[in-house]
Design a protein around this motif. Structure first.
Motif, PDB file in Angstrom:
ATOM      1  N   VAL A 178      -6.015   3.629  -1.385  1.00 55.70           N
ATOM      2  CA  VAL A 178      -4.742   3.399  -0.784  1.00 55.70           C
ATOM      3  C   VAL A 178      -4.038   4.808  -1.024  1.00 55.70           C
ATOM      4  CG1 VAL A 178      -2.920   2.256  -0.270  1.00 55.70           C
ATOM      5  CG2 VAL A 178      -4.925   0.884  -1.065  1.00 55.70           C
ATOM      6  N   VAL A 179      -3.494   5.345   0.187  1.00 54.74           N
ATOM      7  CA  VAL A 179      -2.474   6.332   0.282  1.00 54.74           C
ATOM      8  C   VAL A 179      -1.342   6.175   0.835  1.00 54.74           C
ATOM      9  CG1 VAL A 179      -2.201   9.124   0.808  1.00 54.74           C
ATOM     10  CG2 VAL A 179      -4.671   8.187   0.277  1.00 54.74           C
TER      11      VAL A 179
ATOM     12  N   THR B  47       2.692  12.512  -0.674  1.00 58.07           N
ATOM     13  CA  THR B  47       1.480  11.433  -0.940  1.00 58.07           C
ATOM     14  C   THR B  47       1.423  10.820  -2.201  1.00 58.07           C
ATOM     15  OG1 THR B  47      -0.169  12.891  -1.051  1.00 58.07           O
ATOM     16  CG2 THR B  47       0.145  12.485   1.126  1.00 58.07           C
ATOM     17  N   TYR B  48       0.786   9.695  -2.432  1.00 59.40           N
ATOM     18  CA  TYR B  48       0.411   9.030  -3.613  1.00 59.40           C
ATOM     19  C   TYR B  48      -0.674   8.054  -3.347  1.00 59.40           C
ATOM     20  CZ  TYR B  48       1.133   6.722  -8.249  1.00 59.40           C
ATOM     21  OH  TYR B  48       1.245   6.259  -9.656  1.00 59.40           O
ATOM     22  N   ASP B  49      -1.752   8.302  -4.145  1.00 56.20           N
ATOM     23  CA  ASP B  49      -3.033   7.592  -3.791  1.00 56.20           C
ATOM     24  C   ASP B  49      -3.223   6.847  -5.088  1.00 56.20           C
ATOM     25  OD1 ASP B  49      -4.296   9.344  -5.733  1.00 56.20           O
ATOM     26  OD2 ASP B  49      -5.057  10.789  -4.243  1.00 56.20           O
TER      27      ASP B  49
ATOM     28  N   THR C 260     -10.577   4.520   3.285  1.00 53.30           N
ATOM     29  CA  THR C 260      -9.085   4.858   2.889  1.00 53.30           C
ATOM     30  C   THR C 260      -8.157   3.988   3.655  1.00 53.30           C
ATOM     31  OG1 THR C 260      -9.585   6.951   1.767  1.00 53.30           O
ATOM     32  CG2 THR C 260      -7.370   6.424   2.252  1.00 53.30           C
ATOM     33  N   LEU C 261      -7.147   3.378   3.307  1.00 51.43           N
ATOM     34  CA  LEU C 261      -6.169   3.110   3.791  1.00 51.43           C
ATOM     35  C   LEU C 261      -4.878   3.797   3.716  1.00 51.43           C
ATOM     36  CD1 LEU C 261      -4.900   0.410   5.284  1.00 51.43           C
ATOM     37  CD2 LEU C 261      -4.272  -0.600   3.367  1.00 51.43           C
TER      38      LEU C 261
ATOM     39  N   MET D 243       2.837  -0.977  -1.284  1.00 46.43           N
ATOM     40  CA  MET D 243       2.651  -1.965  -0.028  1.00 46.43           C
ATOM     41  C   MET D 243       1.525  -1.941   0.552  1.00 46.43           C
ATOM     42  SD  MET D 243       6.434  -0.977   1.527  1.00 46.43           S
ATOM     43  CE  MET D 243       6.838  -2.342   2.564  1.00 46.43           C
ATOM     44  N   GLY D 244       0.661  -0.731   0.461  1.00 48.17           N
ATOM     45  CA  GLY D 244      -0.692  -0.901   0.966  1.00 48.17           C
ATOM     46  C   GLY D 244      -1.556  -2.095   0.116  1.00 48.17           C
ATOM     47  N   ILE D 245      -1.432  -1.768  -1.252  1.00 47.77           N
ATOM     48  CA  ILE D 245      -2.246  -2.753  -2.200  1.00 47.77           C
ATOM     49  C   ILE D 245      -1.772  -4.140  -1.931  1.00 47.77           C
ATOM     50  CG2 ILE D 245      -2.290  -3.321  -4.606  1.00 47.77           C
ATOM     51  CD1 ILE D 245      -3.540  -0.727  -3.950  1.00 47.77           C
ATOM     52  N   ASN D 246      -0.531  -4.564  -1.797  1.00 47.68           N
ATOM     53  CA  ASN D 246      -0.126  -5.550  -1.347  1.00 47.68           C
ATOM     54  C   ASN D 246      -0.873  -6.133  -0.022  1.00 47.68           C
ATOM     55  OD1 ASN D 246       1.520  -5.876  -3.814  1.00 47.68           O
ATOM     56  ND2 ASN D 246       3.559  -5.363  -2.781  1.00 47.68           N
TER      57      ASN D 246
END
Length: 379
Positions: free
Chosen positions: A178-179, A191-193, A262-263, A362-365
């Motif tokens: 997830v990025v 960015t943060y992955d 990748t999301l 938020m991507g993880i959620n």
């Protein structure tokens, strides 16, 4: 499966005689479009069936269009009106200034690896073209050509062909990375992955160059001469091409530097108001423009090509929420120093990096809940 449409652009090779035929056909096609545009503006009729009933004979007799060309003219003008109504919400008459020609695949044009065949007012002609980069598209079991557009730029002819093909649909269960991507001014993107790595693309040079374009544009606007207006238009086109190239490079690098599945998580900056609320007035020209949208669209289709996906989430508090303890407070962020300091736990970092970290969360959620989160949350 999901469908992707890309635009292939090829240059056509023409002789002097070919140029005359193409110029004449494109000019008359343009004139016919303006005729239809004027009719629609007064009738507000966007139904092809009724327009064909009233205008078909005139398009054939007055403009000398062949049957398929007449139908293409109607479709071209209807599509332009629908775009204006969707974006502007009012009836504005489009004016077709430049000669053009919209070509229906296998009717107005065909393309092989060796020859471009096009229908003109004087009959069909076959032309050579520069085929570099087109080779892969000729497998018709994979790629489908759509209605193309023939344009003349500085005396050279180019064919813009929409090419549609299928790619595997993204599967949430296969996401391995997830990025979070924060878009801004000082950093074009931050960015943060999932490996807890941060990335920064500086926006300093871009900001300066766009400021120079803006300054030059203002100087030319003061002159109010025909030549200054032409230069303003040329400068705008040059700036757009330059910014599109930047966005192409950035989106390409994002996809290539991350694995398949990748999301990518972006802030939803739909609408000028949402985008301007977090930006100083003097910086709005730099950031609140089509460029954010252009980057977003390029990333979406490049991600699909790599079996990855893009989601957009609510941008509220992404720069004010501490990614470590969850404390949200406006005072956490010092905009002048571009520094985030949590008033609760003391966690400190670059404010754009904080935005990217929160978007990553938020991507993880999203993966856990299978729905786009409405606000930033922490564990």
């Amino acid at each position: 499966m999901e469908q992707i449409t890309v635009t292939a652009k090829i240059q056509i090779i023409t002789s002097d005689a070919d140029t005359v035929l193409l110029d004449n056909t494109m000019s008359i096609y343009r004139n016919a479009c303006n005729y239809v545009s004027n009719h629609i503006f007064h009738t507000h009729d966007l139904k092809q069936f009724s327009l064909n009933k009233f205008l078909y004979a005139t398009l054939r007799e007055k403009f000398g269009l062949k049957s398929q060309m007449a139908q293409s003219v109607l479709k071209t003008v209807i599509a332009r009106y629908k775009t204006i109504l969707e974006n502007q919400k009012e009836w504005i008459k489009p004016v077709f200034k430049k000669p053009q020609y919209d070509l229906v695949w296998n009717r107005d044009y065909s393309l092989t690896q060796d020859v471009f065949s096009i229908n003109t007012l004087e009959g069909r002609i076959k032309l050579d073209y520069y085929s570099e980069g087109m080779e892969k598209y000729f497998d018709q079991t994979i790629y489908k050509f759509g209605t193309a557009k023939l344009v003349n730029k500085h005396g050279k002819y180019f064919l813009h062909i929409p090419v549609t093909y299928d790619v595997p649909a993204s599967n949430l269960s296969e996401v391995c990375n997830v990025v979070g991507i924060d878009r801004g001014i000082n950093f074009l993107i931050t960015t943060y992955d999932s490996k807890h790595k941060s990335g920064f693309v500086s926006g300093k040079a871009i900001k300066q160059k766009r400021a120079n374009y803006s300054k030059l544009r203002k100087e030319l606007q003061i002159r109010k001469t025909p030549s200054s207006r032409r230069r303003i238009k040329a400068i705008g086109q040059r700036e757009n091409r330059w910014m599109q190239d930047i966005n192409h490079q950035v989106s390409k690098a994002l996809v290539e530097r991350n694995p398949k599945h990748t999301l990518f998580v972006l802030e939803d900056l739909t609408g000028v108001r949402n985008a301007t609320e977090r930006i100083r007035t003097k910086d709005r020209y730099v950031s609140v423009s089509w460029s954010f949208y252009d980057l977003e669209q390029k990333l979406i289709y490049k991600a699909k090509q790599n079996e990855s996906a893009v989601i957009k989430v609510d941008p509220s508090y992404t720069s004010q929420c501490c990614p470590k303890c969850g404390h949200t407070e406006k005072a956490n962020r010092n905009k002048k120093k571009h520094l985030f300091t949590c008033k609760n736990c003391g966690y400190q970092s670059n404010d754009d990096r904080i935005g990217a970290m929160n978007l990553h969360r938020m991507g993880i959620n999203y993966l856990v809940d299978n729905q786009v989160p409405s606000a930033v949350t922490t564990e």
